[in-house]
Write a protein that holds these residues in place. Sequence first.
Motif, PDB file in Angstrom:
ATOM      1  N   ALA A  43       1.085  -1.230  -0.136  1.00 11.31           N
ATOM      2  CA  ALA A  43      -0.032  -0.269   0.210  1.00 11.31           C
ATOM      3  C   ALA A  43       0.802   1.690  -0.436  1.00 11.31           C
ATOM      4  O   ALA A  43       0.219   2.164  -0.333  1.00 11.31           O
ATOM      5  N   VAL A  44       2.046   1.260   1.213  1.00 14.41           N
ATOM      6  CA  VAL A  44       2.827   2.828   0.628  1.00 14.41           C
ATOM      7  C   VAL A  44       3.814   2.665  -0.844  1.00 14.41           C
ATOM      8  O   VAL A  44       3.548   3.803  -1.136  1.00 14.41           O
ATOM      9  N   ALA A  45       3.568   1.239  -1.329  1.00 11.38           N
ATOM     10  CA  ALA A  45       4.683   1.643  -2.734  1.00 11.38           C
ATOM     11  C   ALA A  45       3.522   2.108  -3.543  1.00 11.38           C
ATOM     12  O   ALA A  45       3.672   2.966  -5.075  1.00 11.38           O
ATOM     13  N   ARG A  46       1.862   2.293  -3.377  1.00 10.84           N
ATOM     14  CA  ARG A  46       1.232   2.265  -4.470  1.00 10.84           C
ATOM     15  C   ARG A  46       0.478   3.692  -3.904  1.00 10.84           C
ATOM     16  O   ARG A  46       0.855   4.353  -5.361  1.00 10.84           O
ATOM     17  N   ALA A  47       0.985   4.136  -3.012  1.00 10.35           N
ATOM     18  CA  ALA A  47       0.543   5.581  -2.528  1.00 10.35           C
ATOM     19  C   ALA A  47       1.145   6.240  -3.028  1.00 10.35           C
ATOM     20  O   ALA A  47       1.381   8.002  -3.269  1.00 10.35           O
ATOM     21  N   PRO A 208       3.402  13.254  17.829  1.00 14.18           N
ATOM     22  CA  PRO A 208       2.066  11.718  17.115  1.00 14.18           C
ATOM     23  C   PRO A 208       1.618  11.998  16.030  1.00 14.18           C
ATOM     24  O   PRO A 208       0.711  12.423  16.425  1.00 14.18           O
ATOM     25  N   GLU A 209       1.198  11.677  15.860  1.00 14.04           N
ATOM     26  CA  GLU A 209       0.337  11.865  14.220  1.00 14.04           C
ATOM     27  C   GLU A 209      -0.833   9.803  14.411  1.00 14.04           C
ATOM     28  O   GLU A 209       0.163   8.902  14.315  1.00 14.04           O
ATOM     29  N   HIS A 210      -1.641  10.150  14.518  1.00 12.45           N
ATOM     30  CA  HIS A 210      -2.492   8.453  15.413  1.00 12.45           C
ATOM     31  C   HIS A 210      -2.807   8.761  13.600  1.00 12.45           C
ATOM     32  O   HIS A 210      -4.245   9.315  13.237  1.00 12.45           O
ATOM     33  N   VAL A 211      -3.684   6.961  12.978  1.00 13.12           N
ATOM     34  CA  VAL A 211      -4.086   7.423  11.749  1.00 13.12           C
ATOM     35  C   VAL A 211      -4.636   5.762  12.164  1.00 13.12           C
ATOM     36  O   VAL A 211      -3.973   4.878  12.530  1.00 13.12           O
ATOM     37  N   ALA A 212      -6.102   5.847  12.083  1.00 15.70           N
ATOM     38  CA  ALA A 212      -6.594   4.666  11.790  1.00 15.70           C
ATOM     39  C   ALA A 212      -7.902   4.801  10.698  1.00 15.70           C
ATOM     40  O   ALA A 212      -8.041   5.350  10.144  1.00 15.70           O
ATOM     41  N   GLY A 213      -7.482   3.570   9.890  1.00 21.24           N
ATOM     42  CA  GLY A 213      -7.771   3.475   8.547  1.00 21.24           C
ATOM     43  C   GLY A 213      -7.560   2.038   7.653  1.00 21.24           C
ATOM     44  O   GLY A 213      -7.179   0.942   8.204  1.00 21.24           O
ATOM     45  N   SER A 214      -8.130   2.168   5.924  1.00 21.62           N
ATOM     46  CA  SER A 214      -7.467   1.567   5.711  1.00 21.62           C
ATOM     47  C   SER A 214      -6.225   1.318   5.537  1.00 21.62           C
ATOM     48  O   SER A 214      -5.615   2.211   5.714  1.00 21.62           O
ATOM     49  N   LYS A 215      -5.288  -0.111   5.109  1.00 19.33           N
ATOM     50  CA  LYS A 215      -3.934   0.232   4.804  1.00 19.33           C
ATOM     51  C   LYS A 215      -3.813   1.194   3.977  1.00 19.33           C
ATOM     52  O   LYS A 215      -2.226   1.932   4.005  1.00 19.33           O
ATOM     53  N   ASP A 216      -4.113   1.341   2.706  1.00 24.14           N
ATOM     54  CA  ASP A 216      -4.172   2.290   1.801  1.00 24.14           C
ATOM     55  C   ASP A 216      -4.225   4.460   2.234  1.00 24.14           C
ATOM     56  O   ASP A 216      -3.125   4.353   2.337  1.00 24.14           O
ATOM     57  N   GLU A 217      -5.044   4.377   3.597  1.00 26.46           N
ATOM     58  CA  GLU A 217      -4.761   5.211   3.913  1.00 26.46           C
ATOM     59  C   GLU A 217      -4.159   5.881   4.423  1.00 26.46           C
ATOM     60  O   GLU A 217      -3.240   7.052   4.847  1.00 26.46           O
ATOM     61  N   VAL A 218      -3.113   4.353   5.115  1.00 23.30           N
ATOM     62  CA  VAL A 218      -2.323   4.699   6.366  1.00 23.30           C
ATOM     63  C   VAL A 218      -1.471   4.853   5.339  1.00 23.30           C
ATOM     64  O   VAL A 218      -0.109   6.124   5.468  1.00 23.30           O
ATOM     65  N   ALA A 219      -1.318   4.459   4.299  1.00 19.81           N
ATOM     66  CA  ALA A 219       0.202   4.498   4.021  1.00 19.81           C
ATOM     67  C   ALA A 219      -0.149   5.827   3.231  1.00 19.81           C
ATOM     68  O   ALA A 219       1.423   6.498   3.238  1.00 19.81           O
ATOM     69  N   ARG A 220      -1.331   6.805   3.156  1.00 19.01           N
ATOM     70  CA  ARG A 220      -1.192   7.794   2.443  1.00 19.01           C
ATOM     71  C   ARG A 220      -0.895   8.973   3.043  1.00 19.01           C
ATOM     72  O   ARG A 220      -0.034   9.569   3.099  1.00 19.01           O
ATOM     73  N   ALA A 221      -1.331   8.299   4.686  1.00 18.57           N
ATOM     74  CA  ALA A 221      -0.218   9.918   5.718  1.00 18.57           C
ATOM     75  C   ALA A 221       0.599   8.956   5.473  1.00 18.57           C
ATOM     76  O   ALA A 221       1.231  10.412   5.976  1.00 18.57           O
ATOM     77  N   VAL A 222       1.634   8.200   5.876  1.00 16.11           N
ATOM     78  CA  VAL A 222       2.801   8.400   5.793  1.00 16.11           C
ATOM     79  C   VAL A 222       3.675   8.425   4.542  1.00 16.11           C
ATOM     80  O   VAL A 222       4.246   9.572   4.502  1.00 16.11           O
ATOM     81  N   VAL A 223       2.937   8.780   3.113  1.00 17.92           N
ATOM     82  CA  VAL A 223       3.484   9.218   2.460  1.00 17.92           C
ATOM     83  C   VAL A 223       3.422  10.944   2.233  1.00 17.92           C
ATOM     84  O   VAL A 223       4.704  10.857   2.133  1.00 17.92           O
ATOM     85  N   GLY A 224       2.218  10.893   2.404  1.00 14.92           N
ATOM     86  CA  GLY A 224       2.580  12.950   3.236  1.00 14.92           C
ATOM     87  C   GLY A 224       3.113  13.389   4.142  1.00 14.92           C
ATOM     88  O   GLY A 224       4.424  14.038   3.738  1.00 14.92           O
ATOM     89  N   ARG A 225       3.444  12.595   5.352  1.00 17.15           N
ATOM     90  CA  ARG A 225       4.796  13.202   6.503  1.00 17.15           C
ATOM     91  C   ARG A 225       5.995  13.148   5.776  1.00 17.15           C
ATOM     92  O   ARG A 225       7.139  13.522   5.569  1.00 17.15           O
ATOM     93  N   LEU A 226       6.674  11.324   4.530  1.00 18.52           N
ATOM     94  CA  LEU A 226       7.302  11.307   3.670  1.00 18.52           C
ATOM     95  C   LEU A 226       7.951  12.596   3.342  1.00 18.52           C
ATOM     96  O   LEU A 226       8.633  12.975   3.371  1.00 18.52           O
ATOM     97  N   ALA A 227       6.452  12.658   2.591  1.00 15.95           N
ATOM     98  CA  ALA A 227       7.304  14.192   1.674  1.00 15.95           C
ATOM     99  C   ALA A 227       7.180  14.941   2.400  1.00 15.95           C
ATOM    100  O   ALA A 227       7.967  16.252   1.607  1.00 15.95           O
ATOM    101  N   ARG A 228       5.893  15.553   3.397  1.00  9.90           N
ATOM    102  CA  ARG A 228       6.874  16.529   4.382  1.00  9.90           C
ATOM    103  C   ARG A 228       8.406  17.127   4.350  1.00  9.90           C
ATOM    104  O   ARG A 228       8.720  17.950   4.482  1.00  9.90           O
TER     105      ARG A 228
END
Length: 233
Positions: A43-47, A208-228
Amino acid sequence: DGALPEKGVLTGRRVVISAGGTRESIDPVRFLGNRSSGKQGVAVARAALEAGASVTLVAAHLEVAPPEGAELVKVESALELREAMLERAASADAIVMAAAVADFRPARRSEAKIKKRDDAPDLPIELVRNPDVLVELVRQRDAAGTHQVVVGFAAETGDEGGDVLAYGRAKLGRKGCELLVVNEVGTDRVFGLDENSVTILSKDGAAPEHVAGSKDEVARAVVGRLARALETR
Ligand code: CTP
Ligand code: CA
């Protein structure tokens, strides 16, 4: 604040992601493995692809299909994963270690299939420590002096010694990576499921940022933080 990556926020960036669970060979037909499905790493790769990055996926055993558009490098053991990651990481803008890497491997791999023997009822298997790939990637990055962003994942359970977040914070310090995505594991949680619940810890001290949701949603949050993190480093 759950920032989602904007389209194209990783355009021109190279991201190398490990996913799945390593398998440590005992003999030609047997291995020590783990329950990682590879879903979160895929999911992270997809995001990251959605965000415009060029993506290399270093895949240990996956139970899901890898995303189209990623360069796929298949590995089996922790040592193979280490080699593939160290080589490809050298030219990457960001690294995500989502794979479940075996902490130990059998000290010896039998070339022949091990037989059961009536004169020896037990079969002790000696295990030796695998290298910590994440720590080595951070070390390689620091030696090169680049602004590469390194992201780790951690599966934790709380116990009498501390809670999940305390263990996560300690692990972030030990590993030296910029971000650590911590999830709480239990007997029936996370492994193989489509939903996830994580806390993203940051070396720079951001809340700390809490994210709950699908693995795709979690992946998008991780990629968002990574981009920042890439923008601000
Ligand atoms: N990791 C790694 N190499 C290893 C073990 C783990 O690169 N030999 C990476 C994982 O891919 C993950 C992070 O380190 O990104 C944390 O993994 P985890 O198993 O939670 O941490 P460990 O340091 O192995 O600690 P422990 O299992 O004892 O909690
Ligand atoms: Ca481990």
